[in-house]
Write a protein that holds these residues in place. Structure first.
Motif, short mmCIF file in Angstrom:
data_model
loop_
_atom_site.label_atom_id
_atom_site.label_comp_id
_atom_site.label_asym_id
_atom_site.label_seq_id
_atom_site.Cartn_x
_atom_site.Cartn_y
_atom_site.Cartn_z
N LEU A 42 11.68 40.48 -32.49
CA LEU A 42 12.07 39.16 -32.97
C LEU A 42 11.99 38.12 -31.87
CD1 LEU A 42 13.25 37.60 -35.40
CD2 LEU A 42 15.53 38.24 -34.57
N VAL A 43 11.29 37.03 -32.16
CA VAL A 43 11.19 35.89 -31.25
C VAL A 43 11.96 34.73 -31.87
CG1 VAL A 43 9.63 34.27 -30.12
CG2 VAL A 43 8.92 36.66 -30.46
N LEU A 44 12.95 34.24 -31.14
CA LEU A 44 13.78 33.13 -31.62
C LEU A 44 13.52 31.89 -30.77
CD1 LEU A 44 17.31 34.74 -32.20
CD2 LEU A 44 15.52 34.27 -33.90
N PRO A 45 12.76 30.93 -31.28
CA PRO A 45 12.64 29.65 -30.57
C PRO A 45 13.88 28.81 -30.85
CG PRO A 45 10.80 30.06 -32.09
CD PRO A 45 11.90 30.99 -32.45
N VAL A 46 14.52 28.30 -29.80
CA VAL A 46 15.77 27.55 -29.96
C VAL A 46 15.74 26.27 -29.13
CG1 VAL A 46 17.14 29.62 -30.46
CG2 VAL A 46 16.91 28.83 -28.09
N ARG A 47 16.51 25.31 -29.59
CA ARG A 47 16.66 24.05 -28.84
C ARG A 47 17.80 24.16 -27.85
NH1 ARG A 47 19.42 19.33 -29.64
NH2 ARG A 47 20.38 20.21 -31.51
N ASN A 48 18.85 24.91 -28.23
CA ASN A 48 20.04 25.06 -27.41
C ASN A 48 20.08 26.48 -26.84
OD1 ASN A 48 22.79 25.66 -26.64
ND2 ASN A 48 23.44 23.84 -27.78
N GLN A 49 19.83 26.60 -25.53
CA GLN A 49 19.71 27.91 -24.90
C GLN A 49 21.00 28.73 -25.00
OE1 GLN A 49 16.83 28.94 -23.66
NE2 GLN A 49 17.43 30.88 -22.70
N SER A 50 22.15 28.09 -24.73
CA SER A 50 23.40 28.84 -24.77
C SER A 50 23.72 29.32 -26.18
CB SER A 50 24.54 27.98 -24.22
OG SER A 50 24.72 26.81 -25.00
N LYS A 51 23.39 28.52 -27.17
CA LYS A 51 23.58 28.92 -28.56
C LYS A 51 22.66 30.10 -28.89
CE LYS A 51 23.90 26.62 -33.07
NZ LYS A 51 23.69 25.33 -33.76
N GLY A 52 21.46 30.06 -28.36
CA GLY A 52 20.53 31.17 -28.57
C GLY A 52 21.02 32.45 -27.93
N GLU A 53 21.56 32.34 -26.74
CA GLU A 53 22.08 33.54 -26.06
C GLU A 53 23.25 34.13 -26.82
OE1 GLU A 53 22.85 32.00 -22.20
OE2 GLU A 53 20.74 32.07 -21.56
N ALA A 54 24.11 33.26 -27.37
CA ALA A 54 25.22 33.75 -28.19
C ALA A 54 24.70 34.45 -29.44
CB ALA A 54 26.13 32.59 -28.57
N ALA A 55 23.61 33.93 -30.01
CA ALA A 55 23.02 34.56 -31.19
C ALA A 55 22.50 35.95 -30.85
CB ALA A 55 21.90 33.68 -31.74
N ILE A 56 21.85 36.09 -29.70
CA ILE A 56 21.35 37.41 -29.30
C ILE A 56 22.50 38.39 -29.14
CG2 ILE A 56 20.31 38.69 -27.38
CD1 ILE A 56 18.27 36.54 -27.09
N ALA A 57 23.60 37.94 -28.57
CA ALA A 57 24.76 38.83 -28.42
C ALA A 57 25.28 39.28 -29.78
CB ALA A 57 25.86 38.10 -27.64
N THR A 58 25.33 38.36 -30.73
CA THR A 58 25.78 38.71 -32.08
C THR A 58 24.83 39.70 -32.74
OG1 THR A 58 26.86 36.56 -32.38
CG2 THR A 58 26.31 37.79 -34.37
N ILE A 59 23.52 39.45 -32.59
CA ILE A 59 22.52 40.34 -33.18
C ILE A 59 22.65 41.75 -32.60
CG2 ILE A 59 20.03 40.82 -33.29
CD1 ILE A 59 19.67 37.71 -33.37
N ARG A 60 22.86 41.84 -31.31
CA ARG A 60 22.93 43.16 -30.68
C ARG A 60 24.25 43.87 -30.97
NH1 ARG A 60 19.48 41.37 -25.44
NH2 ARG A 60 17.46 41.95 -26.30
N GLU A 61 25.27 43.13 -31.36
CA GLU A 61 26.48 43.79 -31.85
C GLU A 61 26.19 44.53 -33.15
OE1 GLU A 61 29.48 40.85 -32.31
OE2 GLU A 61 29.76 40.53 -30.16
#
Length: 313
Positions: A42-61
């Motif tokens: 999965l490739v997630l293009p994001v405007r807000n880097q910190s929001k994207g990193e939080a999303a990755i953490a949620t996905i990996r949970e």
């Protein structure tokens, strides 16, 4: 009585590279987690880097072995869109699925993108269309399924052909409908042209119905300091099953993207009352999306405005 959750089963996506816009929160994050759990790269293009990193953490949970990475993208900037295209083309990995889910709705006043387009039209439609154009070689290499997330709002209003950037007068919701109709027409024309020219990709449309997603919340980035007025009613109707949930709203896009076979040119959405909620299923095209002439006209207008050219054949 607790409502039974609405769900679908995804195929094994191991080895499939999926690019998903708007995947860092709300319905998009649900879509992202489901794709990752099914094995997608999965490739997630994001405007807000910190929001994207939080999303990755949620996905990996939810999917500890998920293969997911971030890229930088601001769909309201054609330079940013071109930069992402350059990055991904340099990497050279084929893209097997593209889900254009990102969007904005109902800014309190007319705003423009960095390139001078009305913000909703420029972000919801033109930015995505330009990105697809830049990534066409990778989409062809992957025999990609492209899914464009439109809206129930595409069943009302019209394309403002004479003033597509709403410079003469402005109504935020009319401009939103305009952006989503434009996006849908473009997607259908993309599928048709691919078949004629042998590009090897297919394109479908989806819509999420109506659900209490983050699209309705406070959005300081577009100057919206309060949730939209209907947020409370939508939440109530979601609870009693008339409208969708954040989880069910993403299912039509997942169905559009993963249903096996030659599925191009189709439209998926909730099958409940007026398409507001319910199980995802193939739907009849909205009347505003049925004109081949309008689709061709939008294709030409999109290339003119973005200056991103698709092959003529």
């Amino acid at each position: 009585m607790t409502r039974s959750p609405i769900d679908i089963t995804l195929p094994d996506l191991t080895g499939k590279r999926v690019l998903l816009t708007g995947g860092s929160d709300g319905m998009g994050l649900v879509i992202a987690a489901r794709l990752a759990a099914a094995g997608a790269d999965l490739v997630l293009p994001v405007r807000n880097q910190s929001k994207g990193e939080a999303a990755i953490a949620t996905i990996r949970e939810r999917a500890p072995k998920a293969s997911v990475s971030l890229r930088s993208l601001d769909l309201s900037s054609l330079d940013s869109v071109a930069a992402l295209g350059e990055t991904l083309n340099y990497e050279g990995d084929p893209i097997h699925m593209f889900i254009g889910n990102a969007g904005i709705m109902h800014p309190p006043e007319r705003q423009t993108t960095k390139d001078g387009f009305e913000l909703q039209f420029g972000t919801n439609h033109l930015g995505h269309a330009a990105l697809i154009g830049h990534l066409l070689p990778l989409l062809q290499a992957g025999g990609a399924r492209v899914t464009l997330q439109i809206s129930i709002a595409a069943n009302q209003g019209a394309v403002n052909w004479e003033d597509p950037n709403w410079e003469r007068s402005y109504d935020s919701m009319d401009a939103y409908s305009h952006s989503k109709i434009a996006y849908g027409l473009f997607g259908l024309e993309l599928d048709r042209r691919s078949r004629v020219a042998g590009w090897g990709i297919t394109a479908n449309l989806s819509h999420p119905g109506v659900a209490p997603t983050s699209l309705l919340d406070v959005r300081p980035e577009i100057g919206r300091t309060h949730a939209v007025r209907s947020r409370g009613l939508i939440t109530l109707l979601s609870r009693i099953g008339i409208m969708g949930t954040v989880a069910s709203a993403g299912l039509p896009a997942l169905m559009a993207a993963t249903t096996p076979g030659d599925q191009g040119g189709k439209f998926f959405g909730p099958s409940g009352i007026r398409g507001l909620g319910g199980r995802p299923a193939e739907q009849k095209l909205y009347s505003r999306l049925r004109s081949p002439d309008d689709a061709t006209r939008m294709w030409d207008l999109t290339q003119k405005l973005t200056q991103v050219r698709f092959p003529s054949r």
